[in-house]
Enzyme design. Structure first.
Site, PDB file in Angstrom:
ATOM      1  CG  ASP A 160      -1.697  -1.328   1.301  1.00 59.77           C
ATOM      2  OD1 ASP A 160      -2.393  -1.657   0.335  1.00 59.77           O
ATOM      3  OD2 ASP A 160      -1.574  -2.041   2.316  1.00 59.77           O
ATOM      4  CG  HIS A 188      -3.228  -5.442   3.219  1.00 58.96           C
ATOM      5  ND1 HIS A 188      -2.752  -4.591   2.253  1.00 58.96           N
ATOM      6  CD2 HIS A 188      -3.613  -6.560   2.567  1.00 58.96           C
ATOM      7  CE1 HIS A 188      -2.844  -5.170   1.076  1.00 58.96           C
ATOM      8  NE2 HIS A 188      -3.377  -6.366   1.242  1.00 58.96           N
TER       9      HIS A 188
END
Ligand code: NAX
Length: 329
Positions: A160, A188
């Site tokens: 990310d 996540h």
């Protein structure tokens, strides 16, 4: 090259991430060009035939750093004396499967893996969980291995961070290396928060370089949060090469000293930093001295950031409550 080899276990080794990851580890990308490695490849029994094909390919690459390969479906053998355990394997969510069901199925896998790591791994073992839902899977494995210090458990959010950095670099028209201090907070999942507010481009606050709050708060955050889905839609398969690359980046970030003034994102067991519930596996900005990590303290958070961080914390609390029966008291 007379260093002692590092033993690295990779679960789900015959999966798509495994197919990119193993070759990068064996080539020296993870631990450097002088460090021999021994790969412990863990799979479920039905995937052992495919795994055998990968072992043949690893052999045929003639990597000088690859000192051995242990393919197995036996967790005790797989985690024996490992210094790193990369827990990638798991069951993907199938059509019609509820999130709770996936948490339960994959969660159970991480009980056995946590126990086997505690029983068999080297005394300096460190664990990175990639298989989703990775924060909560990490929490389950960690709680089922109380003999392994909590500071050794990580779940991956580097992908990310990388996705956020390239979006900012493209918007500012700079090379991605100019983007630093990009913290990903929380889970996540689509609630994670890529913190543009503390990030820098060429050493200047992102908000000075990209003076477009609306783009930063809406388009940027949404693009990063939905990048995984966009890749599935385009490729017909989930991201694998970029995920494997992020695994390499995460381990390197934890095993080499962090550049002065910068940080890296990874989920760790919360000690209450920034008011996050203790014991949640939560992504923070982290610094490493090459051996131990610390959560970067004292970052300022604006109201927008605080609201996003609260939302991702709430999701993690909910996930943890859904798997409460898998966490020993
Ligand atoms: P694949 O479905 O291609 O591979 C998974 C492999 O795990 C299969 O070979 C399967 O046989 C194996 N497996 C299943 N149960 C196992 C068990 N109990 N022990 C050992 N192996 C087992 O998935 P892939 O694309 O490689 O993704 C793996 C995991 O990474 C998924 O859970 C995925 O959601 C997750 N991801 C996590 C990311 C992160 O940043 N944390 C990003 C990428 C990725 O989506």
């Amino acid at each position: 090259m007379n260093r002692k080899p590092i033993h690295i276990a990779v679960t789900g080794a015959a999966g798509q991430i495994g197919y990119s990851l193993l070759f990068r580890i064996a080539s020296g990308a993870m631990f450097g060009p002088e460090q021999p490695v021994i790969l412990h490849l863990i799979e479920i029994a039905p995937a052992l035939k495919a795994l055998n094909g990968i072992v043949m390919e690893l052999e045929d690459c003639v990597f000088p750093l690859l000192d051995g390969v242990v393919p197995t479906a036996d967790l005790n053998e797989g985690f024996k004396d490992v210094n790193w355990a990369l827990l990638v394997g798991g069951v993907p969510r199938k059509a019609g499967m509820e999130r709770k069901e996936l948490l339960g199925i994959n969660g159970r896998i991480f009980i056995g893996q946590g126990q086997a790591i505690q029983k068999n791994a080297a005394s300096d073992v460190r664990i990175l969980v990639v298989g989703n839902p990775c924060n909560t899977n990490c929490c389950i494995a960690m709680n089922n291995a109380p003999g392994v210090p909590r500071s050794r458990w990580y779940a991956m959010t580097k992908i990310d961070e990388n996705r956020a950095k390239i979006q900012l670099a493209k918007k500012a028209g700079v090379n991605v290396a100019a983007v630093t201090n990009l913290a990903v907070w929380g889970n996540h999942s689509s609630t994670m928060y890529p913190d543009y507010f503390n990030a820098k481009i060429g050493g200047r606050p992102v908000t000075d370089v990209i003076a477009n709050r609306e783009w930063l708060e809406k388009d940027f955050v949404a693009t990063v949060q939905e990048r995984g889905t966009a890749i599935i839609e385009a490729r017909g398969l989930s991201s694998a090469a970029s995920a494997a690359s992020a695994v390499v980046d995460t381990v390197r970030a934890l095993t080499t000293p962090t550049r002065k003034g910068d940080w890296s994102s990874v989920a760790v067991c919360s000690d209450g930093s920034y008011g996050i519930e203790k014991g949640l596996v939560f992504s923070y900005p982290v610094r490493s001295d090459g051996r131990n990590h610390e959560v970067v303290q004292g970052l300022s958070l604006n109201d927008f950031s605080r609201a996003k961080i609260a939302a991702t914390e709430n999701e993690l609390k909910e996930e943890k409550s859904l798997v409460a029966e898998l966490l020993p008291k």
